[in-house]
Design a protein around this motif. Structure first.
Motif, PDB file in Angstrom:
ATOM      1  N   UNK A 147       0.826  -1.213   0.000  1.00  0.00           N
ATOM      2  CA  UNK A 147       0.000   0.000   0.000  1.00  0.00           C
ATOM      3  C   UNK A 147       0.861   1.264   0.000  1.00  0.00           C
ATOM      4  N   UNK A 148       1.799   1.294  -0.927  1.00  0.00           N
ATOM      5  CA  UNK A 148       2.709   2.439  -1.027  1.00  0.00           C
ATOM      6  C   UNK A 148       1.977   3.664  -1.568  1.00  0.00           C
ATOM      7  N   UNK A 149       2.444   4.846  -1.148  1.00  0.00           N
ATOM      8  CA  UNK A 149       1.870   6.119  -1.597  1.00  0.00           C
ATOM      9  C   UNK A 149       3.012   6.998  -2.109  1.00  0.00           C
ATOM     10  N   UNK A 150       3.400   6.797  -3.359  1.00  0.00           N
ATOM     11  CA  UNK A 150       4.602   7.459  -3.880  1.00  0.00           C
ATOM     12  C   UNK A 150       4.430   8.931  -4.243  1.00  0.00           C
ATOM     13  N   UNK A 151       3.197   9.442  -4.218  1.00  0.00           N
ATOM     14  CA  UNK A 151       2.988  10.842  -4.597  1.00  0.00           C
ATOM     15  C   UNK A 151       2.352  11.608  -3.446  1.00  0.00           C
ATOM     16  N   UNK A 152       2.200  12.912  -3.646  1.00  0.00           N
ATOM     17  CA  UNK A 152       1.561  13.741  -2.624  1.00  0.00           C
ATOM     18  C   UNK A 152       0.069  13.448  -2.503  1.00  0.00           C
ATOM     19  N   UNK A 153      -0.508  12.887  -3.546  1.00  0.00           N
ATOM     20  CA  UNK A 153      -1.917  12.510  -3.514  1.00  0.00           C
ATOM     21  C   UNK A 153      -2.033  11.146  -2.834  1.00  0.00           C
ATOM     22  N   UNK A 154      -2.385  11.148  -1.561  1.00  0.00           N
ATOM     23  CA  UNK A 154      -2.386   9.922  -0.777  1.00  0.00           C
ATOM     24  C   UNK A 154      -3.560   8.998  -1.106  1.00  0.00           C
ATOM     25  N   UNK A 197       2.609  11.909 -15.073  1.00  0.00           N
ATOM     26  CA  UNK A 197       2.565  13.370 -15.173  1.00  0.00           C
ATOM     27  C   UNK A 197       3.420  14.028 -14.094  1.00  0.00           C
ATOM     28  N   UNK A 198       3.509  13.377 -12.947  1.00  0.00           N
ATOM     29  CA  UNK A 198       4.307  13.918 -11.849  1.00  0.00           C
ATOM     30  C   UNK A 198       5.792  13.567 -11.980  1.00  0.00           C
ATOM     31  N   UNK A 199       6.154  12.907 -13.080  1.00  0.00           N
ATOM     32  CA  UNK A 199       7.548  12.553 -13.368  1.00  0.00           C
ATOM     33  C   UNK A 199       8.149  11.633 -12.311  1.00  0.00           C
ATOM     34  N   UNK A 200       7.321  10.792 -11.724  1.00  0.00           N
ATOM     35  CA  UNK A 200       7.820   9.816 -10.755  1.00  0.00           C
ATOM     36  C   UNK A 200       8.426   8.651 -11.525  1.00  0.00           C
ATOM     37  N   UNK A 201       9.677   8.302 -11.258  1.00  0.00           N
ATOM     38  CA  UNK A 201      10.287   7.175 -11.982  1.00  0.00           C
ATOM     39  C   UNK A 201       9.732   5.840 -11.478  1.00  0.00           C
ATOM     40  N   UNK A 202       9.227   5.031 -12.380  1.00  0.00           N
ATOM     41  CA  UNK A 202       8.692   3.723 -11.986  1.00  0.00           C
ATOM     42  C   UNK A 202       8.412   2.903 -13.232  1.00  0.00           C
TER      43      UNK A 202
END
Length: 249
Positions: free
Chosen positions: A152-159, A196-201
């Motif tokens: 249940x990871x939350x990698x962005x600011x949008x939890x 869109x948030x440029x999170x690498x994954x």
């Protein structure tokens, strides 16, 4: 109008009542289990004049002969089946409250409720469906113990955007289980937002049954994620090799 008059009005002489106590009557009607036994159905007259149709636990006793219903998960499944058929499950007993004017329709409804609960094949299918995430978690926990896995990871600011499993690496692998259309929609939104948030994954989806999704969501999720396995069995066959290659690159 008496209860028996009301029932004869609807069912004719195919239905009969037997008094088993001052406030309880057994119903004899042409509703049967698959083995030919008549459904157990009783009418209990309430103090307020309402009528409670009940089976005194007979249905679940019969089911228990061929299907184990003791686990909390299976009890929840059973409870949902009962609720979806407008019944009440109380301490192993099926019930359906009604009144005299609605009694014939309620007897039909109760017979359908008993038929659904008695259908072991339905119970098994619902159990397998509801256990998809349990099976997935058990497999990942057992076979990927060498990796750092975050549930249940939350990698962005949008939890509200939750990744079922994040497997750490130079480029993390976001793994999602999908068992229905609503979950597919959430995965699509999550992956597009992370991009869109440029999170690498890298994204990996394991379906319970890819073919059960609508064509719209099959296309949407195919365009949004990097890799999919159309079933848990397919993932068990090739998924570990894929994950090892991804994390080694």
């Amino acid at each position: 109008m008496t209860i028996i008059d009301k029932l004869h009005e609807q069912f004719g002489q195919q239905i009969a009542l037997e008094e088993v106590s001052p406030d309880v009557m057994r119903v004899y009607a042409p509703f049967f289990h698959e083995d030919g036994d008549m459904l157990s159905m009783y009418l209990e007259i309430q103090k307020n004049g309402e009528i409670l149709i009940r089976d005194f636990g007979n249905t679940l006793m019969r089911v228990s002969y061929t299907f184990d219903i003791e686990s909390s998960n299976k009890k929840n499944i059973l409870s949902n089946i009962v609720k979806s058929n407008h019944g009440i499950l109380d301490d192993g007993e099926l019930m359906l409250p009604t009144n005299l004017s609605q009694l014939p329709q309620a007897i039909f409804q109760f017979s359908q409720l008993v038929a659904k609960v008695s259908n072991v094949d339905i119970l098994r299918r619902e159990t397998v469906k509801s256990l998809f995430f349990d099976y997935l978690n058990e497999y990942l926990t057992t076979n990927l113990s060498a990796y750092n896995i975050i549930r249940d990871a939350k990698p962005s600011n949008d939890k509200s955007l939750i990744v079922d499993y994040e497997i750490s690496g130079s480029k993390p692998l976001f793994l999602f289980g999908v068992n229905e259309t609503s979950k597919a929609a959430k995965v699509v939104i999550s992956c597009l937002t992370f991009q869109k948030q440029k999170i690498p994954f890298r994204s990996l989806v394991i379906h319970e049954d890819f073919g059960s999704l609508t064509s719209f969501y099959r296309n949407q999720i195919t365009n949004a994620v990097d890799k999919q396995f159309t079933s848990l069995e397919d993932f068990k066959t090739e998924g570990l090799d894929y994950i090892q290659r991804e994390l080694a690159s």
